[in-house]
Design a protein around this motif. Sequence first.
Motif, PDB file in Angstrom:
ATOM      1  N   ASP A 194       0.829  -1.213   0.000  1.00 18.41           N
ATOM      2  CA  ASP A 194       0.000   0.000   0.000  1.00 18.41           C
ATOM      3  C   ASP A 194       0.862   1.260   0.000  1.00 18.41           C
ATOM      4  O   ASP A 194       0.512   2.261  -0.643  1.00 18.41           O
ATOM      5  CB  ASP A 194      -0.929  -0.004   1.225  1.00 18.41           C
ATOM      6  CG  ASP A 194      -2.021  -1.056   1.104  1.00 18.41           C
ATOM      7  OD1 ASP A 194      -2.329  -1.452  -0.037  1.00 18.41           O
ATOM      8  OD2 ASP A 194      -2.548  -1.496   2.141  1.00 18.41           O
ATOM      9  N   LYS A 197       2.046   1.835  -3.518  1.00 19.12           N
ATOM     10  CA  LYS A 197       0.959   2.391  -4.352  1.00 19.12           C
ATOM     11  C   LYS A 197       0.837   3.895  -4.145  1.00 19.12           C
ATOM     12  O   LYS A 197       0.704   4.655  -5.105  1.00 19.12           O
ATOM     13  CB  LYS A 197      -0.354   1.683  -4.020  1.00 19.12           C
ATOM     14  CG  LYS A 197      -0.431   0.260  -4.560  1.00 19.12           C
ATOM     15  CD  LYS A 197      -1.741  -0.411  -4.152  1.00 19.12           C
ATOM     16  CE  LYS A 197      -1.807  -1.836  -4.672  1.00 19.12           C
ATOM     17  NZ  LYS A 197      -3.016  -2.534  -4.206  1.00 19.12           N
ATOM     18  N   LYS A 198       0.885   4.333  -2.877  1.00 22.56           N
ATOM     19  CA  LYS A 198       0.801   5.750  -2.573  1.00 22.56           C
ATOM     20  C   LYS A 198       2.011   6.489  -3.154  1.00 22.56           C
ATOM     21  O   LYS A 198       1.899   7.598  -3.697  1.00 22.56           O
ATOM     22  CB  LYS A 198       0.764   5.973  -1.058  1.00 22.56           C
ATOM     23  CG  LYS A 198      -0.534   5.535  -0.410  1.00 22.56           C
ATOM     24  CD  LYS A 198      -0.465   5.713   1.099  1.00 22.56           C
ATOM     25  CE  LYS A 198      -1.703   5.160   1.791  1.00 22.56           C
ATOM     26  NZ  LYS A 198      -1.581   5.238   3.275  1.00 22.56           N
TER      27      LYS A 198
END
Length: 203
Positions: A194, A197-198
């Motif tokens: 995650d 992804k950010k």
Amino acid sequence: LPDQGTFRENDKIIASNIGMVSIKGRLIRLIILNGKYIPKAGDVVIGKVANIFFNNWLVDVGYAYEASLSLKEATSDYITRGEDLTKYFDFGENIIIKILKVDRGKNIDLTMKGPGLKKLKGGRIIQVTPFKVPRVIGREGSMITTIKNATNTIITVGQNGRIWIYSEDPINELKAEEAIMFVSDNCHKEGLTDEVKKFLEGK
């Protein structure tokens, strides 16, 4: 119970190196985050042609000893004695190659026979610590797939920590490189997919 990279001292289990803890059932093991590449049969690596002889190539795979690629394992072509081998693999060229065998004398035999094994053209090659390769790849390839899809690149991760990134757009290659180095720098963190992804959305 102590497993790889750990040992018991009285009622404590101690890590023998810097790394990440992994618990599976009753076993506690250490995923080491630093150290040099140790070749194993079956590893797919990225190597650089270091020398050429009349019947084989010597390839730098990031180990203390260079590995040997024989004519038989390099091509199915019939090669006459004294033929110029540089037309197959020349000095300094990078290749995706597989480790066929490692013997007790540290002799390493290579093969080019297998899916995905090839000479590399274009793109860029970067280096991460070999022990961080599993984190760069991710569980069932999840991490590297995320990076490929977000940057529209082709990426091959060698077990020796060398990574080839290719795109027709150099900017995409740079984004992928930055994302991979972000993973390498933060591989001790939970929820890293995650975070990546950010990171990519910010690019």
